[in-house]
Scaffold this motif. Structure first.
Motif, short mmCIF file in Angstrom:
data_model
loop_
_atom_site.label_atom_id
_atom_site.label_comp_id
_atom_site.label_asym_id
_atom_site.label_seq_id
_atom_site.Cartn_x
_atom_site.Cartn_y
_atom_site.Cartn_z
N SER A 95 5.17 16.99 -14.46
CA SER A 95 4.85 16.33 -13.20
C SER A 95 4.17 15.00 -13.45
CB SER A 95 3.95 17.22 -12.33
OG SER A 95 2.70 17.43 -12.96
N MET A 96 4.05 14.20 -12.39
CA MET A 96 3.38 12.91 -12.46
C MET A 96 2.51 12.75 -11.20
SD MET A 96 6.49 10.43 -13.81
CE MET A 96 7.64 10.90 -12.50
N GLU A 97 1.33 12.17 -11.40
CA GLU A 97 0.41 11.96 -10.29
C GLU A 97 0.14 10.47 -10.12
OE1 GLU A 97 -3.16 14.27 -10.79
OE2 GLU A 97 -2.04 15.96 -11.66
N ALA A 98 0.18 10.01 -8.88
CA ALA A 98 -0.05 8.60 -8.58
C ALA A 98 -1.47 8.20 -8.95
CB ALA A 98 0.19 8.34 -7.10
N ALA A 261 16.24 8.28 1.50
CA ALA A 261 16.18 9.33 2.52
C ALA A 261 14.82 9.40 3.21
CB ALA A 261 16.52 10.68 1.89
N TYR A 262 13.76 8.97 2.51
CA TYR A 262 12.40 9.09 3.05
C TYR A 262 11.65 7.79 2.73
CZ TYR A 262 8.80 12.36 4.78
OH TYR A 262 7.87 13.02 5.54
N PRO A 263 12.05 6.67 3.31
CA PRO A 263 11.48 5.37 2.92
C PRO A 263 10.01 5.21 3.27
CG PRO A 263 12.91 5.14 4.84
CD PRO A 263 13.10 6.53 4.34
N GLU A 264 9.53 5.94 4.27
CA GLU A 264 8.13 5.79 4.68
C GLU A 264 7.17 6.61 3.80
OE1 GLU A 264 10.37 7.33 6.57
OE2 GLU A 264 11.02 5.88 8.11
N LEU A 265 7.70 7.43 2.91
CA LEU A 265 6.87 8.32 2.11
C LEU A 265 6.10 7.52 1.05
CD1 LEU A 265 6.19 11.35 1.51
CD2 LEU A 265 7.96 11.24 -0.26
N GLU A 266 4.78 7.68 1.04
CA GLU A 266 3.94 7.10 -0.01
C GLU A 266 3.75 8.17 -1.08
OE1 GLU A 266 -0.55 5.24 -0.72
OE2 GLU A 266 0.15 5.68 1.31
N VAL A 267 4.50 8.07 -2.15
CA VAL A 267 4.56 9.14 -3.15
C VAL A 267 3.21 9.28 -3.85
CG1 VAL A 267 5.72 9.99 -5.21
CG2 VAL A 267 7.01 8.72 -3.49
N ARG A 268 2.70 10.51 -3.87
CA ARG A 268 1.45 10.82 -4.55
C ARG A 268 1.66 11.74 -5.75
NH1 ARG A 268 -1.38 7.09 -3.89
NH2 ARG A 268 -3.05 8.32 -4.84
N ARG A 269 2.73 12.53 -5.73
CA ARG A 269 2.97 13.47 -6.82
C ARG A 269 4.46 13.70 -6.98
NH1 ARG A 269 1.97 19.54 -7.75
NH2 ARG A 269 1.21 19.64 -9.90
N VAL A 270 4.90 13.82 -8.22
CA VAL A 270 6.30 14.05 -8.52
C VAL A 270 6.41 15.30 -9.39
CG1 VAL A 270 8.38 13.17 -9.65
CG2 VAL A 270 6.88 11.60 -8.38
N HIS A 283 6.30 14.43 -3.51
CA HIS A 283 5.31 14.77 -2.49
C HIS A 283 4.49 13.51 -2.17
CE1 HIS A 283 5.20 19.18 -4.16
NE2 HIS A 283 6.41 18.78 -3.83
N GLY A 284 4.06 13.38 -0.93
CA GLY A 284 3.27 12.20 -0.62
C GLY A 284 2.66 12.18 0.76
N ASP A 285 2.22 11.00 1.17
CA ASP A 285 1.57 10.80 2.46
C ASP A 285 2.55 10.15 3.42
OD1 ASP A 285 -0.79 11.78 1.38
OD2 ASP A 285 -1.45 9.79 0.74
N HIS A 286 2.48 10.60 4.68
CA HIS A 286 3.30 9.99 5.72
C HIS A 286 2.40 9.79 6.94
CE1 HIS A 286 6.65 8.67 7.94
NE2 HIS A 286 7.04 9.83 8.47
N GLU A 287 2.78 10.27 8.09
CA GLU A 287 2.01 10.03 9.30
C GLU A 287 1.05 11.17 9.64
OE1 GLU A 287 4.40 8.87 12.57
OE2 GLU A 287 5.25 7.12 11.57
N ALA A 288 1.30 12.36 9.14
CA ALA A 288 0.40 13.48 9.41
C ALA A 288 -0.93 13.25 8.71
CB ALA A 288 1.03 14.78 8.92
N VAL A 289 -2.03 13.46 9.43
CA VAL A 289 -3.36 13.23 8.87
C VAL A 289 -3.94 14.55 8.37
CG1 VAL A 289 -3.82 11.23 10.31
CG2 VAL A 289 -4.44 13.50 11.15
N LEU A 290 -4.81 14.43 7.36
CA LEU A 290 -5.51 15.58 6.79
C LEU A 290 -4.55 16.68 6.33
CD1 LEU A 290 -8.60 15.87 9.17
CD2 LEU A 290 -8.51 14.88 6.88
N VAL A 291 -3.55 16.29 5.57
CA VAL A 291 -2.67 17.26 4.92
C VAL A 291 -2.56 16.90 3.45
CG1 VAL A 291 -1.32 17.77 7.00
CG2 VAL A 291 -0.58 15.93 5.46
N ARG A 292 -2.26 17.89 2.63
CA ARG A 292 -2.04 17.63 1.22
C ARG A 292 -0.66 16.99 1.02
NH1 ARG A 292 -4.12 23.54 -0.66
NH2 ARG A 292 -3.17 24.04 1.34
N PRO A 293 -0.45 16.29 -0.10
CA PRO A 293 0.83 15.61 -0.31
C PRO A 293 2.04 16.53 -0.21
CG PRO A 293 -0.79 14.83 -1.89
CD PRO A 293 -1.43 15.96 -1.15
N ARG A 294 1.87 17.82 -0.52
CA ARG A 294 3.02 18.73 -0.50
C ARG A 294 3.58 18.92 0.91
NH1 ARG A 294 0.39 24.80 -1.22
NH2 ARG A 294 -0.60 24.89 0.83
N ALA A 295 2.82 18.53 1.93
CA ALA A 295 3.30 18.69 3.31
C ALA A 295 4.45 17.75 3.63
CB ALA A 295 2.15 18.45 4.29
#
Length: 412
Positions: A95-98, A261-270, A283-295
């Motif tokens: 795996s890789m972490e941002a 497929a997911y251009p808005e995704l800010e990748v945090r973990r691969v 895995h990453g951050d999108h618009e949902a707040v207070l969730v882990r990257p896996r969401a």
């Protein structure tokens, strides 16, 4: 006249009953705060350090550092994965972490031929491998020590998480025994003697930490509930009955397909293709707040570059959202350093609350025995005045340290 006597007796009975109830609240607050104060302070302190554990690793491991000015554009995930796979001694890239911040390298989790884990540190923009780091660094050691004392999680997590209930009891009782507590935000610390100073500090730190104590109590209780098997259902996953043969030949194309497929995704973990899952996961951050990257995840077949699934944290149900909120709220990493710094400072304050409560109790005993309340006696009394419970706290802390070698040498 009889009526006057009856009213007088009732008037005396009411204050006595009120004093008795107040005494019960105080006894509960004192018991909860003192008996496991050493263990509570240890858990709070390791958790406080865990908030900045990545920064501790950054200080201790030079290869984890990059010059912020040298990082331009997005992270070169595909180049990093390919360079890591070719690095000497690497058998599997997992795996890789941002980067945690602009001065951090990408952390790549890899296995050697014997199956032992370690990290590679890669420059985010160039993909160059800058060096290696131990799997059991400060981040791993502090998190494991804080979360489950290095015990198996089924045993250690409930032990530590149960402190959340004690925190809640301590919080509720403090609001009862500290009369008009809302006036205590600006009360100064008096230097009359050690007992007075510690008492003032305990009350002042307590009122300022009310929100933080509440947060730690609720998240701690949630972890306890999760440990009993009541965790939220996991996010959707790709189920492949006949696993696609994993390969690296199309990894760059697979990354490109994922981001298309997911251009808005800010990748945090691969998560790279491997034995457990033959697909590429971002895995990453999108618009949902207070969730882990896996969401927020995109799943891609690394050979055909076909996007198999995308998930959005906003689609989770209430139970899942509560489960996802626990970690960001507990460790304060959801807002970068704007939240990590306050969490670290209030963590120190909460550690001080645990120790100061025990110090107050010890100094009160000294004063009752006719001694002079001094600071040195407060810390000695934290151990001396708890003949039975001190061994419970000491034993739990000792277990955490005794199992450290197993973590460091990956024997667990």
């Amino acid at each position: 006249m009889d009526m006057v006597r009856d009213l007088d007796a009732a008037g005396h009975a009411h204050p006595a009953k009120k004093r008795k109830a107040s005494r019960i609240w105080w006894t509960v607050h004192q018991w909860v705060g003192i008996k496991l104060s050493l263990f509570m302070a240890f858990v709070m302190f390791t958790g406080t350090l865990a908030v900045v554990s990545n920064e501790i690793d950054w200080v201790l491991q030079p290869s984890l550092r990059v010059a912020p000015a040298s990082v331009q554009g997005p992270v070169e995930w595909a180049a990093i994965a390919e360079n890591a796979a070719r690095h000497p001694g690497v058998g599997v890239v997992r795996s890789m972490e941002a980067p945690v911040a602009s001065a951090f390298a990408v952390k790549v989790t890899v296995e050697d031929a014997a199956g032992d884990l370690f990290y590679l540190h890669a420059h985010p923009a160039t993909g160059t491998i800058q060096g290696e780091g131990p799997w059991a660094g400060a981040q791993r050691i502090l998190r494991n020590m804080h979360r489950h004392l290095n015990l198996p999680t089924k045993i250690g997590v409930p032990i530590v998480a149960f402190l959340g209930f004690l925190l809640l009891v301590s919080l509720v009782t403090s609001l009862v025994v500290y009369k008009k507590w809302w006036r205590g935000f600006t009360k100064p610390l008096r230097n009359r003697d050690a007992r007075t100073w510690w008492g003032d500090f305990h009350r002042l730190a307590g009122v300022w930490s009310l929100w933080f104590v509440t947060l730690m109590a609720l998240t701690g209780m949630w972890y306890f509930v999760e440990s009993l098997g009541l965790a939220a259902p996991p996010p959707p996953r790709v189920k492949i009955e006949a696993p696609t043969e994993p390969g690296w030949q199309g990894i760059e194309t697979a990354f490109a397909a994922a981001m298309t497929a997911y251009p808005e995704l800010e990748v945090r973990r691969v998560l790279l293709p491997g034995k457990e899952s033959p697909v590429l996961q971002l895995h990453g951050d999108h618009e949902a707040v207070l969730v882990r990257p896996r969401a927020n995840t995109v799943w891609v077949d690394p050979v055909s570059a076909k996007v198999l699934l995308t998930t959005d944290g906003r689609d989770m149900n209430v139970h899942q959202r509560i489960g996802e909120m626990a970690d960001p709220l507990h460790f304060g990493d959801f807002g970068g350093y704007w939240t990590k710094v306050p969490w670290f400072l209030f963590g120190l304050l909460l550690t001080g609350l645990s120790l100061s409560g025990a110090a107050i109790y010890s100094l009160r005993i000294v004063r009752e025995r006719g001694g002079h309340a001094r600071l040195a006696q407060a810390f000695a009394g934290v151990w001396r005045d708890q003949p039975r419970w001190r061994w419970v706290s000491a034993g739990l802390i000792a277990v955490g340290f005794a199992l450290l070698p197993a973590l460091i040498w990956q024997l667990s």
